[in-house]
Design a protein around this motif. Structure first.
Motif, PDB file in Angstrom:
ATOM      1  N   GLY A  20       0.796  -1.215   0.000  1.00 39.50           N
ATOM      2  CA  GLY A  20       0.000   0.000   0.000  1.00 39.50           C
ATOM      3  C   GLY A  20       0.829   1.266   0.000  1.00 39.50           C
ATOM      4  O   GLY A  20       0.284   2.358   0.176  1.00 39.50           O
ATOM      5  N   ALA A  21       2.121   1.157  -0.201  1.00 40.11           N
ATOM      6  CA  ALA A  21       2.992   2.328  -0.225  1.00 40.11           C
ATOM      7  C   ALA A  21       3.112   2.858  -1.656  1.00 40.11           C
ATOM      8  O   ALA A  21       3.129   2.080  -2.619  1.00 40.11           O
ATOM      9  CB  ALA A  21       4.370   1.973   0.318  1.00 40.11           C
ATOM     10  N   PRO A  22       3.182   4.192  -1.859  1.00 43.22           N
ATOM     11  CA  PRO A  22       3.282   4.750  -3.217  1.00 43.22           C
ATOM     12  C   PRO A  22       4.638   4.450  -3.852  1.00 43.22           C
ATOM     13  O   PRO A  22       5.682   4.595  -3.207  1.00 43.22           O
ATOM     14  CB  PRO A  22       3.090   6.256  -2.996  1.00 43.22           C
ATOM     15  CG  PRO A  22       3.447   6.484  -1.567  1.00 43.22           C
ATOM     16  CD  PRO A  22       3.091   5.245  -0.831  1.00 43.22           C
ATOM     17  N   VAL A  23       4.595   4.033  -5.120  1.00 44.08           N
ATOM     18  CA  VAL A  23       5.831   3.741  -5.843  1.00 44.08           C
ATOM     19  C   VAL A  23       5.933   4.547  -7.142  1.00 44.08           C
ATOM     20  O   VAL A  23       7.014   4.655  -7.726  1.00 44.08           O
ATOM     21  CB  VAL A  23       5.934   2.233  -6.174  1.00 44.08           C
ATOM     22  CG1 VAL A  23       6.107   1.424  -4.892  1.00 44.08           C
ATOM     23  CG2 VAL A  23       4.723   1.753  -6.964  1.00 44.08           C
ATOM     24  N   GLU A  24       4.807   5.142  -7.598  1.00 45.76           N
ATOM     25  CA  GLU A  24       4.827   5.916  -8.839  1.00 45.76           C
ATOM     26  C   GLU A  24       3.707   6.950  -8.799  1.00 45.76           C
ATOM     27  O   GLU A  24       2.649   6.724  -8.212  1.00 45.76           O
ATOM     28  CB  GLU A  24       4.646   4.990 -10.047  1.00 45.76           C
ATOM     29  CG  GLU A  24       4.808   5.704 -11.379  1.00 45.76           C
ATOM     30  CD  GLU A  24       4.652   4.764 -12.569  1.00 45.76           C
ATOM     31  OE1 GLU A  24       4.881   5.214 -13.704  1.00 45.76           O
ATOM     32  OE2 GLU A  24       4.290   3.589 -12.345  1.00 45.76           O
ATOM     33  N   TRP A  25       3.973   8.141  -9.473  1.00 44.37           N
ATOM     34  CA  TRP A  25       2.999   9.223  -9.520  1.00 44.37           C
ATOM     35  C   TRP A  25       2.750   9.589 -10.981  1.00 44.37           C
ATOM     36  O   TRP A  25       3.680   9.850 -11.739  1.00 44.37           O
ATOM     37  CB  TRP A  25       3.510  10.440  -8.763  1.00 44.37           C
ATOM     38  CG  TRP A  25       3.745  10.171  -7.285  1.00 44.37           C
ATOM     39  CD1 TRP A  25       4.825   9.582  -6.719  1.00 44.37           C
ATOM     40  CD2 TRP A  25       2.848  10.494  -6.230  1.00 44.37           C
ATOM     41  NE1 TRP A  25       4.680   9.505  -5.359  1.00 44.37           N
ATOM     42  CE2 TRP A  25       3.468  10.074  -5.015  1.00 44.37           C
ATOM     43  CE3 TRP A  25       1.600  11.105  -6.157  1.00 44.37           C
ATOM     44  CZ2 TRP A  25       2.872  10.229  -3.776  1.00 44.37           C
ATOM     45  CZ3 TRP A  25       1.006  11.274  -4.917  1.00 44.37           C
ATOM     46  CH2 TRP A  25       1.633  10.841  -3.738  1.00 44.37           C
ATOM     47  N   LEU A  26       1.478   9.628 -11.354  1.00 42.80           N
ATOM     48  CA  LEU A  26       1.085   9.993 -12.704  1.00 42.80           C
ATOM     49  C   LEU A  26       0.150  11.193 -12.641  1.00 42.80           C
ATOM     50  O   LEU A  26      -0.685  11.294 -11.736  1.00 42.80           O
ATOM     51  CB  LEU A  26       0.381   8.833 -13.410  1.00 42.80           C
ATOM     52  CG  LEU A  26       1.160   7.514 -13.495  1.00 42.80           C
ATOM     53  CD1 LEU A  26       0.281   6.416 -14.109  1.00 42.80           C
ATOM     54  CD2 LEU A  26       2.445   7.709 -14.312  1.00 42.80           C
ATOM     55  N   CYS A  27       0.304  12.106 -13.626  1.00 44.87           N
ATOM     56  CA  CYS A  27      -0.501  13.330 -13.621  1.00 44.87           C
ATOM     57  C   CYS A  27      -1.232  13.506 -14.944  1.00 44.87           C
ATOM     58  O   CYS A  27      -0.769  13.067 -16.004  1.00 44.87           O
ATOM     59  CB  CYS A  27       0.384  14.562 -13.389  1.00 44.87           C
ATOM     60  SG  CYS A  27       1.096  14.663 -11.725  1.00 44.87           S
ATOM     61  N   GLY A  28      -2.384  14.167 -14.873  1.00 48.19           N
ATOM     62  CA  GLY A  28      -3.126  14.537 -16.074  1.00 48.19           C
ATOM     63  C   GLY A  28      -3.017  16.024 -16.318  1.00 48.19           C
ATOM     64  O   GLY A  28      -2.486  16.771 -15.493  1.00 48.19           O
ATOM     65  N   LYS A  29      -3.583  16.478 -17.426  1.00 49.53           N
ATOM     66  CA  LYS A  29      -3.565  17.896 -17.750  1.00 49.53           C
ATOM     67  C   LYS A  29      -4.712  18.600 -17.027  1.00 49.53           C
ATOM     68  O   LYS A  29      -5.746  17.990 -16.751  1.00 49.53           O
ATOM     69  CB  LYS A  29      -3.686  18.089 -19.258  1.00 49.53           C
ATOM     70  CG  LYS A  29      -2.469  17.602 -20.020  1.00 49.53           C
ATOM     71  CD  LYS A  29      -2.599  17.895 -21.510  1.00 49.53           C
ATOM     72  CE  LYS A  29      -1.340  17.452 -22.263  1.00 49.53           C
ATOM     73  NZ  LYS A  29      -1.428  17.756 -23.707  1.00 49.53           N
ATOM     74  N   PRO A  30      -4.568  19.851 -16.675  1.00 47.50           N
ATOM     75  CA  PRO A  30      -5.623  20.567 -15.971  1.00 47.50           C
ATOM     76  C   PRO A  30      -6.917  20.598 -16.780  1.00 47.50           C
ATOM     77  O   PRO A  30      -6.903  20.857 -17.980  1.00 47.50           O
ATOM     78  CB  PRO A  30      -5.043  21.976 -15.774  1.00 47.50           C
ATOM     79  CG  PRO A  30      -3.948  22.101 -16.763  1.00 47.50           C
ATOM     80  CD  PRO A  30      -3.406  20.723 -16.953  1.00 47.50           C
TER      81      PRO A  30
END
Length: 345
Positions: free
Chosen positions: A323-333
């Protein structure tokens, strides 16, 4: 000279009483004739004795059912008292925080497992409890009870049956609590005891406070809910979950970087010269089907001509098996689709 004659001797009649004590008789008296009973009289038991016997028999005959009736009334009163005591003991066990004892007194009927004593002892328990009315009809009975919980008075009818061991209450005051238990989003526990996730959990009447638990991503708990012991009023506690401050701050930082990168590209929803700042709290938008990721929404405001405009930036946190974060993904506003790319640092 005149002649006088002495009166003749008066002889007393013979006495009819022979040798009567206290009566002196003449030595020369003759025995009296035998006394015969008057016509119309009987010797032995007279009518008076017959009447007395009849009255005595009637009294004795009435006393037997009266005695039996008194015995039955005493037995009925004893059953009422023992049922009242059983119901009062049950309420007392709940008021004392003894959930296990209450479950032994009234089985839960396979509806689930009662939370341990520690959970009930941590709750605001029932008060002003009493057994108001008891009714017994042979081997069945009811006990009308009242108690106060969560600021309200609750009235319940407890059914009971009588067997060789005494009264057995059939109505449980434990309620099944419908808890949503989703790891790692919310972890519901009271007094350190995790609830939910497996078999149904039953709680006795009381005012409960969910522990505040901080996980890798979310902070949950602190909510208060009341179990009133009435199945007609289902208990569905609402457990809030917020993003822990460290994750919220980092997601906001990544979202602002994503907006800045977008402003340098043609077709970006946020004008290149707009001043952008975060506004509002970071909230959860959704999660992966297998709990492998969590999507967060970061609200931002852009100062443009005509007034500010608000946008949302989606930030996805990919989790490992713990349950620990390993990756971050973002979208456009302003674009809440699934086309996400690694967040700009």
């Amino acid at each position: 000279m005149p002649r006088f004659e002495m009166p003749s001797e008066v002889v007393a009649p013979p006495s009819t009483v022979a040798d009567e004590p206290g009566v002196e008789t003449s030595r020369d008296a003759q025995p009296s004739a035998p006394v015969h009973a008057r016509p119309g009289t009987r010797s032995g038991f007279g009518w008076r004795q017959v009447v007395i016997a009849c009255v005595l028999g009637a009294v004795l005959g009435a006393a037997v059912p009266a005695t039996l009736d008194a015995v039955e009334r005493a037995a009925a009163a004893a059953r009422v008292d023992t049922l009242r005591a059983a119901a009062l003991d049950y309420l007392t066990a709940i008021a004392d925080g003894r959930a296990e004892l209450a479950s032994e007194a009234v089985p839960l009927g396979g509806r689930g497992a009662a939370a341990p004593d520690a959970v009930l002892q941590a709750a605001g328990r029932i008060e002003a409890y009493e057994v108001r009315l008891v009714h017994v009809d042979g081997a069945v009975g009811t006990a009308e009870v009242r108690y106060r919980v969560g600021g309200s008075d609750v009235y319940r009818t407890l059914q009971a049956e009588h067997d060789a061991t005494g009264w057995r209450l059939q109505t449980s005051l434990a309620e099944v609590v419908d808890l949503a238990y989703y790891e790692p989003i919310t972890r519901v526990q009271i007094a350190g005891v995790p609830l939910g996730g497996g078999a149904p959990v039953l709680l006795y009447p009381g005012t409960y406070t969910v522990d505040i638990v901080s996980g890798p991503i979310f902070l949950s708990g602190g909510d208060v809910f009341v179990v009133d012991g009435d199945p007609h009023t289902p208990t569905v506690p609402y457990v809030t979950a917020g993003v822990v401050p460290q994750i919220s701050d980092y997601a906001t930082e990544l979202a602002m970087a994503s907006v800045a990168a977008c402003q340098t590209e043609p077709g970006c929803a946020v004008p290149a010269d707009a001043r952008v700042e975060p506004t509002g709290a970071v909230v959860r938008m959704g999660m992966g089907a297998t709990m492998e990721s969590i999507d967060l929404s970061v609200p931002v405001a852009a100062a443009v001509e005509g007034g500010p405009e608000w946008f949302e930036v989606r930030v996805r946190v990919v989790l490992d098996e713990r349950g620990a974060p390993v990756e971050w993904l973002c979208g456009k506003p302003g674009e809440l689709g699934t086309d996400l790319v690694p967040c700009a640092a």
